[in-house]
Design a protein around this motif. Sequence first.
Motif, PDB file in Angstrom:
ATOM      1  N   ILE A 344      41.673  -2.070   9.083  1.00 59.28           N
ATOM      2  CA  ILE A 344      41.196  -2.691  11.283  1.00 59.28           C
ATOM      3  C   ILE A 344      41.130  -1.804  11.432  1.00 59.28           C
ATOM      4  O   ILE A 344      39.900  -1.581  12.955  1.00 59.28           O
ATOM      5  N   LEU A 345      41.450  -0.541  11.621  1.00 60.18           N
ATOM      6  CA  LEU A 345      41.680   0.602  12.158  1.00 60.18           C
ATOM      7  C   LEU A 345      40.655   1.996  12.651  1.00 60.18           C
ATOM      8  O   LEU A 345      39.062   1.863  12.505  1.00 60.18           O
ATOM      9  N   ARG A 346      40.203   1.235  10.663  1.00 57.02           N
ATOM     10  CA  ARG A 346      39.019   2.126  10.391  1.00 57.02           C
ATOM     11  C   ARG A 346      37.795   1.588  10.166  1.00 57.02           C
ATOM     12  O   ARG A 346      36.625   2.403  11.093  1.00 57.02           O
ATOM     13  N   GLU A 347      37.538   0.669  10.447  1.00 60.44           N
ATOM     14  CA  GLU A 347      36.443   0.015  10.035  1.00 60.44           C
ATOM     15  C   GLU A 347      36.174  -1.660  11.855  1.00 60.44           C
ATOM     16  O   GLU A 347      35.096  -1.217  12.093  1.00 60.44           O
ATOM     17  N   ALA A 348      37.443  -1.723  11.967  1.00 61.14           N
ATOM     18  CA  ALA A 348      37.020  -2.757  13.437  1.00 61.14           C
ATOM     19  C   ALA A 348      37.168  -1.646  14.883  1.00 61.14           C
ATOM     20  O   ALA A 348      36.880  -2.412  16.268  1.00 61.14           O
ATOM     21  N   ARG A 349      38.141  -0.850  14.064  1.00 61.61           N
ATOM     22  CA  ARG A 349      38.499   0.049  15.817  1.00 61.61           C
ATOM     23  C   ARG A 349      39.283  -0.318  16.659  1.00 61.61           C
ATOM     24  O   ARG A 349      39.015  -0.050  17.430  1.00 61.61           O
ATOM     25  N   THR A 378      40.317 -10.331  23.989  1.00 62.11           N
ATOM     26  CA  THR A 378      38.768 -11.068  22.698  1.00 62.11           C
ATOM     27  C   THR A 378      37.996  -9.870  22.178  1.00 62.11           C
ATOM     28  O   THR A 378      38.212  -9.685  21.201  1.00 62.11           O
ATOM     29  N   GLN A 379      37.971  -8.353  22.671  1.00 59.24           N
ATOM     30  CA  GLN A 379      36.601  -8.007  22.029  1.00 59.24           C
ATOM     31  C   GLN A 379      37.516  -7.590  20.914  1.00 59.24           C
ATOM     32  O   GLN A 379      36.563  -7.159  19.578  1.00 59.24           O
ATOM     33  N   ALA A 380      38.912  -7.140  20.828  1.00 57.39           N
ATOM     34  CA  ALA A 380      39.629  -6.860  20.006  1.00 57.39           C
ATOM     35  C   ALA A 380      39.494  -7.945  18.405  1.00 57.39           C
ATOM     36  O   ALA A 380      39.267  -7.560  17.445  1.00 57.39           O
ATOM     37  N   VAL A 381      39.865  -8.837  18.589  1.00 58.46           N
ATOM     38  CA  VAL A 381      40.038 -10.352  17.833  1.00 58.46           C
ATOM     39  C   VAL A 381      38.506 -10.025  17.128  1.00 58.46           C
ATOM     40  O   VAL A 381      37.870 -10.641  16.175  1.00 58.46           O
ATOM     41  N   LEU A 382      37.541 -10.340  17.782  1.00 57.78           N
ATOM     42  CA  LEU A 382      36.102 -10.254  17.634  1.00 57.78           C
ATOM     43  C   LEU A 382      35.567  -9.060  16.696  1.00 57.78           C
ATOM     44  O   LEU A 382      35.090  -9.642  15.615  1.00 57.78           O
ATOM     45  N   ARG A 383      36.079  -7.477  17.274  1.00 57.78           N
ATOM     46  CA  ARG A 383      35.858  -6.512  15.741  1.00 57.78           C
ATOM     47  C   ARG A 383      36.319  -7.242  14.969  1.00 57.78           C
ATOM     48  O   ARG A 383      36.300  -6.990  13.101  1.00 57.78           O
ATOM     49  N   ILE A 384      37.800  -8.041  14.560  1.00 56.62           N
ATOM     50  CA  ILE A 384      38.734  -7.564  13.466  1.00 56.62           C
ATOM     51  C   ILE A 384      38.242  -8.777  12.772  1.00 56.62           C
ATOM     52  O   ILE A 384      37.888  -9.060  11.383  1.00 56.62           O
TER      53      ILE A 384
END
Length: 390
Positions: A344-349, A378-384
């Motif tokens: 999640i850190l590497r690919e979704a930041r 919300t932005q974090a969950v959408l990135r994941i």
Amino acid sequence: MTIAARPAALQALPLDQLRRRTSTKWRSYPDDVLPLFVAETDFPLADAITERLHEAVELGDTGYTPPDPGLRDAFVAYAQRRFGWSVQPARIRSTCDVMMGVVEILRAVLSPGDRVIVAPPVYPPFFDCIEEAGGVVERVPLLDVDGSWILDLDGIERALADGARAVLLCNPHNPTGTVHSRAALARLAEIAAAHGAVVVSDEIHAPLVQPGIPYTPFLAASPLAAEIGYTVTSASKAYNLAGLKCAIMVTASEQTAAVVRGLPPEVEWRTGLFGAMAAVAAWDPASDAWLDGLLVALDENRRLLGRLLAEHIPEARYRVPDAGYLAWVDLGDLGWGDDPAGRILREARVALNRGPTFGAEGKGHVRINLGCAPEVLTQAVLRIASLVQR
């Protein structure tokens, strides 16, 4: 009959302002990463805290912490007002932070090599502080019963019967947000007392129990709990004061009070003056409305996370926590391995806490910090979720 209006939710600061902060949350990763890991929140300080610290800076009041900076009386009033808990001021002593208090108490009550029970998944520094105190970690994991996390009291009893000498309790529990029942805490005290053991209770998340959920401080669970227990707590988690370094150790019997009084003077000298000032201001009634607004904001976010996961990452398993701003989420069904936070850190930041650091029970899990703006969550969950769709 008039029904009290629900307080307005506290509003988080905007990201551009937050990124000017220099704390761990905002200096561990580049600006393209959304930091939802370490337990810092994104809200402004309570006005009473800001005013007290401003006054101290203007006065150059930056010397040594006095023997009585007002912590005892402030916490006694706060504990009674917020928890219905009667605490004797003479049985409060301060130190630098909760984990330091835990280490020093364990060091005082253990012999080298004694086993100390923890209930994983649990706050990772528990493992380290037991070793620092000369003890050995004994794992008795939480039980998952009918959709709730509970203490494995039978397992704890077996471990104590087998020679374990202490229980390091997290009340409320981090990372699950579980608020242990009075009955469970009273039974834990009964078991510990029967085996000549002690219970050290980390209660740093206590101010963050949601309204309507009964919370019991360990020392108030029963007369036996008062006899064999130690509580270590701080204003730092709820009021975002971790960098100011102040915690308190609370006892409720003459025997346990004598142990804390017998700790080296340096334990108390490590209390930060600004931390003490800020804690007194946090525990003042003037800060109650701020805390009530924070609880509303956290309630909205804990429910928002549930909706976002159900819609965008239905494979995730999540239980709304009873307390705190830390969400424990099982992503094991996504097939991202034991440590999904890495991908999640590497690919979704998005930076989340890594589940395996909380014990083997954390494999496939992440811990998400909800102490932020709903838009950030919300932005974090959408990135994941974008990773799921690839």
